[in-house]
Design a protein around this motif. Structure first.
Motif, PDB file in Angstrom:
ATOM      1  N   VAL A   1      66.617  73.343   5.485  1.00 41.92           N
ATOM      2  CA  VAL A   1      66.293  71.828   5.364  1.00 41.92           C
ATOM      3  C   VAL A   1      67.084  71.279   4.501  1.00 41.92           C
ATOM      4  O   VAL A   1      66.973  69.486   5.234  1.00 41.92           O
ATOM      5  CB  VAL A   1      64.821  71.825   4.286  1.00 41.92           C
ATOM      6  CG1 VAL A   1      63.935  70.519   4.118  1.00 41.92           C
ATOM      7  CG2 VAL A   1      63.617  72.694   5.660  1.00 41.92           C
ATOM      8  N   THR A   2      67.752  70.993   3.764  1.00 41.98           N
ATOM      9  CA  THR A   2      68.175  70.075   3.288  1.00 41.98           C
ATOM     10  C   THR A   2      69.597  69.887   4.672  1.00 41.98           C
ATOM     11  O   THR A   2      69.548  68.881   4.565  1.00 41.98           O
ATOM     12  CB  THR A   2      69.131  70.677   1.910  1.00 41.98           C
ATOM     13  OG1 THR A   2      67.796  71.297   1.040  1.00 41.98           O
ATOM     14  CG2 THR A   2      70.129  70.025   1.304  1.00 41.98           C
ATOM     15  N   CYS A   3      70.066  70.319   4.930  1.00 52.34           N
ATOM     16  CA  CYS A   3      70.945  70.669   6.158  1.00 52.34           C
ATOM     17  C   CYS A   3      70.033  69.383   7.362  1.00 52.34           C
ATOM     18  O   CYS A   3      70.695  68.243   7.381  1.00 52.34           O
ATOM     19  CB  CYS A   3      71.366  71.610   6.790  1.00 52.34           C
ATOM     20  SG  CYS A   3      72.208  71.132   8.393  1.00 52.34           S
TER      21      CYS A   3
ATOM     22  N   GLN B   1      67.972  67.023   6.421  1.00 50.20           N
ATOM     23  CA  GLN B   1      67.630  66.158   5.774  1.00 50.20           C
ATOM     24  C   GLN B   1      68.949  64.745   5.736  1.00 50.20           C
ATOM     25  O   GLN B   1      68.993  63.275   6.109  1.00 50.20           O
ATOM     26  CB  GLN B   1      66.606  65.473   4.916  1.00 50.20           C
ATOM     27  CG  GLN B   1      65.796  66.291   4.561  1.00 50.20           C
ATOM     28  CD  GLN B   1      65.230  67.077   3.109  1.00 50.20           C
ATOM     29  OE1 GLN B   1      65.971  67.105   2.249  1.00 50.20           O
ATOM     30  NE2 GLN B   1      63.938  66.892   2.996  1.00 50.20           N
ATOM     31  N   ILE B   2      69.919  65.844   5.179  1.00 49.93           N
ATOM     32  CA  ILE B   2      71.392  65.244   5.873  1.00 49.93           C
ATOM     33  C   ILE B   2      71.689  64.948   6.588  1.00 49.93           C
ATOM     34  O   ILE B   2      72.559  63.371   7.144  1.00 49.93           O
ATOM     35  CB  ILE B   2      72.453  65.913   4.485  1.00 49.93           C
ATOM     36  CG1 ILE B   2      71.469  65.996   3.401  1.00 49.93           C
ATOM     37  CG2 ILE B   2      73.922  65.022   4.138  1.00 49.93           C
ATOM     38  CD1 ILE B   2      72.311  67.092   2.370  1.00 49.93           C
ATOM     39  N   HIS B   3      71.861  65.563   7.856  1.00 46.16           N
ATOM     40  CA  HIS B   3      72.553  65.489   8.850  1.00 46.16           C
ATOM     41  C   HIS B   3      71.488  64.786  10.300  1.00 46.16           C
ATOM     42  O   HIS B   3      72.045  64.523  11.518  1.00 46.16           O
ATOM     43  CB  HIS B   3      73.456  66.471   9.270  1.00 46.16           C
ATOM     44  CG  HIS B   3      74.269  66.915   7.894  1.00 46.16           C
ATOM     45  ND1 HIS B   3      76.270  67.011   8.243  1.00 46.16           N
ATOM     46  CD2 HIS B   3      74.555  67.923   7.158  1.00 46.16           C
ATOM     47  CE1 HIS B   3      76.500  67.056   7.207  1.00 46.16           C
ATOM     48  NE2 HIS B   3      75.548  67.908   6.820  1.00 46.16           N
TER      49      HIS B   3
ATOM     50  N   THR C   1      75.759  74.622   7.727  1.00 43.66           N
ATOM     51  CA  THR C   1      75.302  74.766   6.011  1.00 43.66           C
ATOM     52  C   THR C   1      75.633  76.586   6.118  1.00 43.66           C
ATOM     53  O   THR C   1      75.660  77.219   4.739  1.00 43.66           O
ATOM     54  CB  THR C   1      74.015  75.787   6.695  1.00 43.66           C
ATOM     55  OG1 THR C   1      73.919  76.571   8.044  1.00 43.66           O
ATOM     56  CG2 THR C   1      72.536  74.795   6.795  1.00 43.66           C
TER      57      THR C   1
ATOM     58  N   THR D   1      63.830  67.542  10.087  1.00 46.89           N
ATOM     59  CA  THR D   1      62.744  67.490   9.514  1.00 46.89           C
ATOM     60  C   THR D   1      61.545  66.280   9.568  1.00 46.89           C
ATOM     61  O   THR D   1      61.560  65.980  10.627  1.00 46.89           O
ATOM     62  CB  THR D   1      63.184  66.752   8.217  1.00 46.89           C
ATOM     63  OG1 THR D   1      63.662  65.461   8.572  1.00 46.89           O
ATOM     64  CG2 THR D   1      64.594  67.780   7.561  1.00 46.89           C
TER      65      THR D   1
ATOM     66  N   GLN E   1      66.157  80.825   0.423  1.00 44.49           N
ATOM     67  CA  GLN E   1      67.805  80.245   0.100  1.00 44.49           C
ATOM     68  C   GLN E   1      67.735  79.652   1.594  1.00 44.49           C
ATOM     69  O   GLN E   1      68.940  78.719   2.011  1.00 44.49           O
ATOM     70  CB  GLN E   1      68.328  81.071  -0.377  1.00 44.49           C
ATOM     71  CG  GLN E   1      68.137  81.504  -1.969  1.00 44.49           C
ATOM     72  CD  GLN E   1      69.276  82.100  -2.171  1.00 44.49           C
ATOM     73  OE1 GLN E   1      70.190  82.940  -1.695  1.00 44.49           O
ATOM     74  NE2 GLN E   1      69.153  83.056  -3.636  1.00 44.49           N
TER      75      GLN E   1
ATOM     76  N   SER F   1      65.911  78.764   3.989  1.00 41.88           N
ATOM     77  CA  SER F   1      65.066  77.764   4.305  1.00 41.88           C
ATOM     78  C   SER F   1      65.473  76.556   3.788  1.00 41.88           C
ATOM     79  O   SER F   1      65.357  75.660   4.512  1.00 41.88           O
ATOM     80  CB  SER F   1      63.262  78.342   4.611  1.00 41.88           C
ATOM     81  OG  SER F   1      63.334  79.222   4.897  1.00 41.88           O
ATOM     82  N   HIS F   2      65.845  76.511   2.413  1.00 40.84           N
ATOM     83  CA  HIS F   2      65.993  75.258   1.392  1.00 40.84           C
ATOM     84  C   HIS F   2      67.137  74.513   1.608  1.00 40.84           C
ATOM     85  O   HIS F   2      67.636  73.751   2.511  1.00 40.84           O
ATOM     86  CB  HIS F   2      66.885  75.994   0.250  1.00 40.84           C
ATOM     87  CG  HIS F   2      67.408  74.242  -0.378  1.00 40.84           C
ATOM     88  ND1 HIS F   2      66.032  73.590  -0.929  1.00 40.84           N
ATOM     89  CD2 HIS F   2      67.552  74.231  -1.257  1.00 40.84           C
ATOM     90  CE1 HIS F   2      66.831  72.482  -1.681  1.00 40.84           C
ATOM     91  NE2 HIS F   2      67.746  73.401  -2.138  1.00 40.84           N
ATOM     92  N   LEU F   3      68.616  75.809   3.034  1.00 40.75           N
ATOM     93  CA  LEU F   3      69.856  74.922   3.205  1.00 40.75           C
ATOM     94  C   LEU F   3      69.074  74.391   4.367  1.00 40.75           C
ATOM     95  O   LEU F   3      69.658  73.357   4.720  1.00 40.75           O
ATOM     96  CB  LEU F   3      70.572  76.519   3.561  1.00 40.75           C
ATOM     97  CG  LEU F   3      71.514  76.767   2.097  1.00 40.75           C
ATOM     98  CD1 LEU F   3      72.478  77.782   2.337  1.00 40.75           C
ATOM     99  CD2 LEU F   3      72.481  76.048   1.649  1.00 40.75           C
TER     100      LEU F   3
END
Length: 84
Positions: free
Chosen positions: A22-24, A26-28, A40, A80, A16, A18-20
């Motif tokens: 990578v997503t962070c 990608q977005i920021h 996060t 990323t 969980q 790790s996913h947060l």
């Protein structure tokens, strides 16, 4: 048996986090450890534990830049990995 249950729980929590992270990124965009933690809601130590794992998995990379941490010290910047 409780030790096995705790280990399984920790694995899921690690995924969980790790996913947060990578997503962070990608977005920021590229951020330091403290920037990732801020976006996060994770603790800086939780982020730090995942960064090298994600680097080894090829999901994130170091940009080569340094950014200021929340304490004003310099820390490495992460991004990323661009997929082609």
């Amino acid at each position: 048996i409780t030790s096995f249950m705790a280990a399984d729980s920790a694995k899921e929590l690690s995924k969980q986090h790790s996913h947060l992270i990578v997503t962070c990124l990608q977005i920021h965009g590229a951020l330091g450890k403290d920037g990732i933690a801020k976006h996060t809601g994770l603790d800086g130590n939780q982020v730090a534990r995942r960064l090298n794992e994600l680097l080894k998995e090829g999901l994130i990379c170091l940009t080569g830049n340094l950014v200021k941490s929340k304490s004003g010290r310099m820390e490495r910047e992460w991004s990323t990995v661009r997929m082609i």
